[in-house]
Structure formats: C-alpha cells, structure tokens
Motif scaffolding. Sequence first.
Motif, mmCIF file in Angstrom:
data_model
loop_
_atom_site.group_PDB
_atom_site.id
_atom_site.type_symbol
_atom_site.label_atom_id
_atom_site.label_comp_id
_atom_site.label_asym_id
_atom_site.label_seq_id
_atom_site.Cartn_x
_atom_site.Cartn_y
_atom_site.Cartn_z
ATOM 1 N N ILE A 1 0.789 -0.761 0.012
ATOM 2 C CA ILE A 1 -0.164 -0.168 0.016
ATOM 3 C C ILE A 1 0.966 1.376 -0.153
ATOM 4 N N ARG B 1 0.920 7.684 3.061
ATOM 5 C CA ARG B 1 -0.748 6.835 4.044
ATOM 6 C C ARG B 1 -1.127 7.740 5.596
ATOM 7 N N VAL C 1 -4.830 8.921 3.818
ATOM 8 C CA VAL C 1 -6.006 7.077 3.690
ATOM 9 C C VAL C 1 -6.996 8.116 4.270
ATOM 10 N N GLN D 1 -10.037 5.639 3.403
ATOM 11 C CA GLN D 1 -10.573 4.564 4.375
ATOM 12 C C GLN D 1 -10.293 3.827 3.800
ATOM 13 N N ALA D 2 -9.923 2.713 4.981
ATOM 14 C CA ALA D 2 -9.675 0.916 4.909
ATOM 15 C C ALA D 2 -10.339 0.622 4.629
ATOM 16 N N ARG E 1 -12.681 2.351 8.609
ATOM 17 C CA ARG E 1 -12.030 1.472 8.121
ATOM 18 C C ARG E 1 -13.048 0.770 8.640
ATOM 19 N N VAL F 1 -7.662 0.385 0.349
ATOM 20 C CA VAL F 1 -7.847 1.754 0.732
ATOM 21 C C VAL F 1 -8.133 2.673 -0.266
#
Length: 115
Positions: free
Chosen positions: A46, A57, A60, A62-63, A92, A110
């Motif tokens: 990722i 990162r 980000v 949404q995961a 998340r 993601v």
Amino acid sequence: MIQRIEAGPRMSEATVHNGVVYCAGQVPETGGADIGVQTREVLDAIDALLAQAGTDRTRVLQAQVVLADIADFAGMNAEWDRWVVPGQGPARATIEGRLADPGWRIEIIVTAALP
C-alpha cells in the motif's frame, strides 16, 4: 481525467480521479505466512502504491480489511497500529471473508486523498 496505475488487461492497481486515489485490494506476497508477516507485506505494498500515486499513508481516507479468519484480528491490529500514523487513522472496517488464494490471510483496500 482518470489516471490508471499499473493498468493490466483486467484491472488497475489504482486509479486516480478528482484528487482521490482508489487502490485495488492488496494481498501478501508470502502465502501461508503468519498474519503479522502478511499484514506487513500488504501495508508495504500500500505504501508503494500510494507513493506511485503521489500520496502517502497520512492521507488515507478509508480502509477495508478482509481477514480469512477473524481470529487474526488482534495480530493484524498489532501491525496496523505500528503502521498507521497516530492521529491520522482512516475510517476502517474489518470483516471476515474467503479470499481468492487459500494461502492469503488478509487483503486491504484503501482510498486516499492527493496532497
């Protein structure tokens, strides 16, 4: 304009549109390894994909985490907690689901913002 990253005949590893990066599900390289190893491999993938898109990162949004066995939740979270930047955690969800390769224990999808 839509930018496609690592586009193949079936799918792209990521697409970028209107300042948002949509990543395909990332899976581990080492099938059959424990959840810690596999989670680190996925998070490294990722990071690399986000870097190709021009973000990281900390952006980000949404995961979505899919575990082959929800019993791996604590082990996955131990690696996630080392990876996520404090105060920068995305929205998340974590679910249990069958993955395409029986050696995979995890897949993470993601969505991130560009700077």
